[in-house]
Design a protein around this motif. Structure first.
Motif: not given
Ligand code: F6R
Length: 369
Positions: A105-107, A156-157, A164
């Protein structure tokens, strides 16, 4: 900016139909070929790859686990999914015929960045499935397929996860087309299955009140188990992760087939067990197998919380609580079945008075190894 919702997370859960629709929009050119956003990978390279390795952490890795079922099924290319922080240390077999797909998500997740760099040093081609424009993984990957979920503020994602899965599916469909695994009409059918998902996701959101009610009644639980088979397995893992991180409740996700190999010993009277029951119209025996798992845990006293497709009355008979989602082709169902679990964690954590947008000890992006 929360758009009338009490939390960013609730807003982002409700953004999910749009996140998926935006991720799909304008992706396919007149020849049915996927448009990558940035960078170009020679088609010759994509035709010659003999393995795909997804590298990611947390929820993004569960998107990779979901995608694995679809990409292997559609392309016949073997897919591995590695936690990015494990990848480098296991001396993975990576070479110029490997396609590494970094999902983030963040990259900016440092472990995933380091996995990308390691893969590139070994000659692999890297595609980033990334939400944040111009982020490190977006810049360093050979090509990017952006998830267009919009900014995700809650730690939380949620909507990034659905986006994705959607983007990974587009990649799988693209590879299947490029490598001749599917006829044009089959490709078109898969794309239209994906196009049908935003409306179904909206329907899950519109009918979510029962899961909220149940969640609010469960604030005193200490352990919740989640079971799934096939694509329901990573959904179970994601449901458990959401509950741990938001409600600080011990939660575990299992492959339903593993029950007898150990986890069933955890089941006792009134223990809540979520089971993701696949559509009865899916692959033969999948539905029956999972239903028998529901019966097994219920026979040992579990309180069964069943996610099933609308009209599945057989599932309802074995459920203490049933939550329906619209029917869909099995590979599409994670985009639906995870939503009640997101809402469950959100509501239960709210009922306990916790800050769901900023759970303790967690940061939105983990920029250290
Ligand atoms: C769970 C959550 C984390 C992210 C993980 C990866 O809700 O948000 O498990 O999915 O830290 O983060 P990114 O996608 O930014 O690499």
């Amino acid at each position: 900016e929360k758009g009338g919702f009490a939390t960013f997370m609730d807003k982002e859960i409700h953004d999910q139909p749009t996140a998926v629709a935006d991720t799909l929009r304008g992706r396919v050119d007149e020849n049915g070929r996927l448009r990558l956003d940035e960078g170009l990978i020679d088609e010759y390279v994509l035709k010659s790859i003999d393995k795909i390795i997804v590298v990611a952490c947390g929820t993004a890795s569960y998107a990779g686990l979901v995608a694995r079922y679809a990409i292997e099924h559609w392309t016949r290319i073997p897919v591995e999914v590695d936690l990015a922080h494990e990848f480098r240390y296991r001396d993975p077999v990576v070479n110029i015929k490997t396609l590494v797909v970094a999902i983030s998500q963040s990259g900016e997740t440092m472990d995933t960045i380091m996995a990308v760099r390691h893969a590139q040093q070994q000659g692999a081609t890297v595609i980033g499935i990334v939400n944040t424009q111009g982020s490190t993984i977006a810049r360093e990957a050979d090509a990017v397929l952006y998830t267009r979920a919009g900014p995700e503020i809650a730690v939380a994602s949620t909507k990034a996860f659905l986006a994705q899965i959607t983007a990974s599916y587009l990649l799988g469909i693209f590879l299947a087309e490029l490598r001749g695994n599917k006829f044009p009409d089959e490709i078109a059918a898969l794309l239209s299955e994906l196009d049908a998902m935003p409306a179904k996701i909206q329907r899950v959101l519109d009918t979510a009140e029962p899961i909220r009610v149940v969640a609010r009644s469960m604030a005193d639980e200490h352990t919740v188990l989640f079971l799934g088979r096939h694509v329901g397995f990573p959904v179970a893992l994601e449901g458990a992760l959401k509950l741990k991180e938001l409600a600080y409740i011990h939660a575990e996700g299992f492959a339903a087939g593993e029950l007898k190999h150990g986890p069933i010993a955890l089941v006792e009277q009134d223990k809540p067990v979520f089971v993701i029951v696949p559509s009865p119209h899916g692959p033969e025996s999948l539905h029956a197998k999972v239903l028998s798992n529901v019966q097994e845990v219920r026979a040992r006293g579990a309180r069964t919380l069943v996610i099933a497709v609308e009209g599945d009355e057989e599932a309802a008979r074995h459920a203490d609580e049933i939550f329906y989602v619209p029917d869909a082709p099995v590979l599409m169902t994670p985009l639906l079945s995870v939503i009640p679990l997101q809402i469950f964690a959100h509501e239960l954590a709210s009922a306990k008075g916790f800050d769901v947008d900023q759970p303790r000890n967690l940061a939105k992006s983990v920029t250290v190894e």
